[in-house]
Design a protein around this motif. Structure first.
Motif, PDB file in Angstrom:
ATOM      1  N   GLU A  69      -1.147   2.082   1.119  1.00  0.00           N
ATOM      2  CA  GLU A  69      -0.730   1.535  -0.210  1.00  0.00           C
ATOM      3  C   GLU A  69      -0.807   2.741  -1.158  1.00  0.00           C
ATOM      4  O   GLU A  69      -0.075   2.915  -2.233  1.00  0.00           O
ATOM      5  CB  GLU A  69      -1.672   0.582  -0.534  1.00  0.00           C
ATOM      6  N   ALA A  70      -1.700   3.698  -0.940  1.00  0.00           N
ATOM      7  CA  ALA A  70      -1.756   4.911  -1.973  1.00  0.00           C
ATOM      8  C   ALA A  70      -0.753   5.846  -2.048  1.00  0.00           C
ATOM      9  O   ALA A  70      -0.604   6.427  -2.927  1.00  0.00           O
ATOM     10  CB  ALA A  70      -3.002   5.674  -1.696  1.00  0.00           C
ATOM     11  N   VAL A  71      -0.004   5.853  -1.035  1.00  0.00           N
ATOM     12  CA  VAL A  71       1.244   6.683  -1.094  1.00  0.00           C
ATOM     13  C   VAL A  71       2.681   5.652  -1.178  1.00  0.00           C
ATOM     14  O   VAL A  71       3.689   6.101  -0.905  1.00  0.00           O
ATOM     15  CB  VAL A  71       1.454   7.441   0.192  1.00  0.00           C
ATOM     16  N   SER A  72       2.613   4.419  -1.571  1.00  0.00           N
ATOM     17  CA  SER A  72       3.652   3.593  -2.026  1.00  0.00           C
ATOM     18  C   SER A  72       4.634   4.429  -2.880  1.00  0.00           C
ATOM     19  O   SER A  72       6.146   4.327  -2.623  1.00  0.00           O
ATOM     20  CB  SER A  72       3.254   2.290  -2.367  1.00  0.00           C
ATOM     21  N   ASN A  73       4.178   5.107  -4.045  1.00  0.00           N
ATOM     22  CA  ASN A  73       5.281   5.877  -4.825  1.00  0.00           C
ATOM     23  C   ASN A  73       6.076   7.016  -4.045  1.00  0.00           C
ATOM     24  O   ASN A  73       7.170   6.988  -4.276  1.00  0.00           O
ATOM     25  CB  ASN A  73       4.498   6.259  -5.989  1.00  0.00           C
ATOM     26  N   ASP A  74       5.475   7.646  -3.217  1.00  0.00           N
ATOM     27  CA  ASP A  74       6.095   8.738  -2.284  1.00  0.00           C
ATOM     28  C   ASP A  74       7.169   7.842  -1.451  1.00  0.00           C
ATOM     29  O   ASP A  74       7.984   8.527  -1.294  1.00  0.00           O
ATOM     30  CB  ASP A  74       5.077   9.541  -1.339  1.00  0.00           C
ATOM     31  N   LEU A  75       6.925   6.901  -0.801  1.00  0.00           N
ATOM     32  CA  LEU A  75       7.576   6.039   0.101  1.00  0.00           C
ATOM     33  C   LEU A  75       8.719   5.565  -0.595  1.00  0.00           C
ATOM     34  O   LEU A  75       9.943   5.729  -0.087  1.00  0.00           O
ATOM     35  CB  LEU A  75       6.848   4.956   0.849  1.00  0.00           C
ATOM     36  N   LYS A  76       8.362   5.114  -1.921  1.00  0.00           N
ATOM     37  CA  LYS A  76       9.583   4.659  -2.632  1.00  0.00           C
ATOM     38  C   LYS A  76      10.766   5.737  -3.088  1.00  0.00           C
ATOM     39  O   LYS A  76      11.837   5.651  -3.139  1.00  0.00           O
ATOM     40  CB  LYS A  76       9.196   3.916  -3.905  1.00  0.00           C
ATOM     41  N   ILE A  77      10.134   6.874  -3.396  1.00  0.00           N
ATOM     42  CA  ILE A  77      11.095   8.096  -3.580  1.00  0.00           C
ATOM     43  C   ILE A  77      11.984   8.471  -2.415  1.00  0.00           C
ATOM     44  O   ILE A  77      12.839   8.843  -2.600  1.00  0.00           O
ATOM     45  CB  ILE A  77      10.204   9.341  -4.108  1.00  0.00           C
ATOM     46  N   LEU A  78      11.021   8.559  -1.392  1.00  0.00           N
ATOM     47  CA  LEU A  78      11.863   8.902  -0.093  1.00  0.00           C
ATOM     48  C   LEU A  78      12.848   7.649   0.458  1.00  0.00           C
ATOM     49  O   LEU A  78      13.523   8.116   1.507  1.00  0.00           O
ATOM     50  CB  LEU A  78      10.683   9.219   1.021  1.00  0.00           C
ATOM     51  N   GLY A  79      12.588   6.633  -0.093  1.00  0.00           N
ATOM     52  CA  GLY A  79      13.308   5.433   0.174  1.00  0.00           C
ATOM     53  C   GLY A  79      12.989   4.740   1.514  1.00  0.00           C
ATOM     54  O   GLY A  79      13.782   4.164   2.369  1.00  0.00           O
ATOM     55  N   LEU A  80      11.911   4.740   1.733  1.00  0.00           N
ATOM     56  CA  LEU A  80      11.057   4.410   2.787  1.00  0.00           C
ATOM     57  C   LEU A  80      10.168   3.086   2.785  1.00  0.00           C
ATOM     58  O   LEU A  80       9.533   2.630   3.658  1.00  0.00           O
ATOM     59  CB  LEU A  80      10.428   5.373   3.780  1.00  0.00           C
ATOM     60  N   THR A  81      10.122   2.844   1.544  1.00  0.00           N
ATOM     61  CA  THR A  81       9.111   1.566   1.358  1.00  0.00           C
ATOM     62  C   THR A  81       9.189   0.261   2.073  1.00  0.00           C
ATOM     63  O   THR A  81       8.186  -0.276   2.613  1.00  0.00           O
ATOM     64  CB  THR A  81       9.189   1.165  -0.310  1.00  0.00           C
ATOM     65  N   GLU A  82      10.500  -0.049   2.608  1.00  0.00           N
ATOM     66  CA  GLU A  82      10.650  -1.266   3.267  1.00  0.00           C
ATOM     67  C   GLU A  82      10.117  -0.962   4.731  1.00  0.00           C
ATOM     68  O   GLU A  82       9.717  -1.878   5.241  1.00  0.00           O
ATOM     69  CB  GLU A  82      12.406  -1.536   3.402  1.00  0.00           C
ATOM     70  N   LEU A  83      10.375   0.134   5.491  1.00  0.00           N
ATOM     71  CA  LEU A  83       9.953   0.514   6.570  1.00  0.00           C
ATOM     72  C   LEU A  83       8.354   0.159   6.589  1.00  0.00           C
ATOM     73  O   LEU A  83       8.025  -0.166   7.746  1.00  0.00           O
ATOM     74  CB  LEU A  83      10.561   1.707   6.986  1.00  0.00           C
ATOM     75  N   PHE A  84       7.823   0.709   5.808  1.00  0.00           N
ATOM     76  CA  PHE A  84       6.371   0.873   5.707  1.00  0.00           C
ATOM     77  C   PHE A  84       5.709  -0.385   5.414  1.00  0.00           C
ATOM     78  O   PHE A  84       4.620  -0.535   5.876  1.00  0.00           O
ATOM     79  CB  PHE A  84       5.738   2.197   4.917  1.00  0.00           C
ATOM     80  N   GLU A  85       6.637  -1.042   4.736  1.00  0.00           N
ATOM     81  CA  GLU A  85       5.880  -2.661   4.466  1.00  0.00           C
ATOM     82  C   GLU A  85       6.055  -3.382   5.635  1.00  0.00           C
ATOM     83  O   GLU A  85       5.283  -4.434   5.630  1.00  0.00           O
ATOM     84  CB  GLU A  85       6.614  -3.150   3.265  1.00  0.00           C
ATOM     85  N   LYS A  86       6.678  -3.308   6.718  1.00  0.00           N
ATOM     86  CA  LYS A  86       6.921  -4.194   7.827  1.00  0.00           C
ATOM     87  C   LYS A  86       5.724  -4.126   8.709  1.00  0.00           C
ATOM     88  O   LYS A  86       5.269  -4.869   9.462  1.00  0.00           O
ATOM     89  CB  LYS A  86       7.895  -3.668   8.646  1.00  0.00           C
ATOM     90  N   LYS A  87       4.722  -2.998   8.596  1.00  0.00           N
ATOM     91  CA  LYS A  87       3.559  -2.952   9.299  1.00  0.00           C
ATOM     92  C   LYS A  87       3.655  -2.936  10.871  1.00  0.00           C
ATOM     93  O   LYS A  87       4.234  -2.328  11.491  1.00  0.00           O
ATOM     94  CB  LYS A  87       2.486  -3.866   8.623  1.00  0.00           C
ATOM     95  N   ASP A  88       3.422  -4.317  11.452  1.00  0.00           N
ATOM     96  CA  ASP A  88       3.703  -4.405  12.619  1.00  0.00           C
ATOM     97  C   ASP A  88       4.924  -5.447  13.184  1.00  0.00           C
ATOM     98  O   ASP A  88       5.024  -5.459  14.469  1.00  0.00           O
ATOM     99  CB  ASP A  88       2.222  -5.681  12.931  1.00  0.00           C
ATOM    100  N   GLU A  89       5.674  -5.197  12.221  1.00  0.00           N
ATOM    101  CA  GLU A  89       6.871  -5.888  12.818  1.00  0.00           C
ATOM    102  C   GLU A  89       8.123  -4.569  13.425  1.00  0.00           C
ATOM    103  O   GLU A  89       7.690  -3.520  13.116  1.00  0.00           O
ATOM    104  CB  GLU A  89       7.881  -6.317  11.522  1.00  0.00           C
ATOM    105  N   THR A  90       9.197  -5.057  14.019  1.00  0.00           N
ATOM    106  CA  THR A  90       9.961  -3.985  14.483  1.00  0.00           C
ATOM    107  C   THR A  90      10.555  -3.306  13.432  1.00  0.00           C
ATOM    108  O   THR A  90      11.103  -3.927  12.657  1.00  0.00           O
ATOM    109  CB  THR A  90      10.733  -4.700  15.386  1.00  0.00           C
ATOM    110  N   LEU A  91      10.781  -1.820  13.606  1.00  0.00           N
ATOM    111  CA  LEU A  91      11.558  -1.103  12.234  1.00  0.00           C
ATOM    112  C   LEU A  91      13.052  -1.283  12.736  1.00  0.00           C
ATOM    113  O   LEU A  91      13.612  -1.495  13.875  1.00  0.00           O
ATOM    114  CB  LEU A  91      11.072   0.445  12.447  1.00  0.00           C
TER     115      LEU A  91
END
Length: 91
Positions: A69-91
């Motif tokens: 959660e603390a790096v959510s802005n970095d993930l958003k900038i990289l366009g990866l938010t959706e991948l990291f929000e899936k947690k235990d789901e299949t990427l």
């Protein structure tokens, strides 16, 4: 056996080799990637984590993400938010 890898404060280029080695040390078993103390994530370490998730799942092993959660802005900038929000789901 379930192993937890505590990720460093800064997941930058300088941390990449160490992060990769720590993650690879858990190969062959379940893994939790704990970023609860992480404040920054760069593209190289994000790629290492995504590749690791895909490898663990392809090998039939459990892998989970927590504390990103603390790096959510970095993930958003990289366009990866959706991948990291899936947690235990299949990427």
């Amino acid at each position: 056996m379930l192993r937890t890898v505590k990720l460093p404060k800064n997941l930058d280029t300088l941390a990449a080799a160490s992060v990769l080695a720590d993650i690879q040390g858990g190969k062959g078993g379940g893994l939790i990637l704990d970023a609860s103390g992480t404040q920054m994530i760069g593209a190289i370490c994000a790629s290492i984590i995504i590749s690791s998730i895909k490898t663990w799942r392809n090998d039939g092993h459990y892998i989970a993400l927590q504390g990103f959660e603390a790096v959510s802005n970095d993930l958003k900038i990289l366009g990866l938010t959706e991948l990291f929000e899936k947690k235990d789901e299949t990427l």
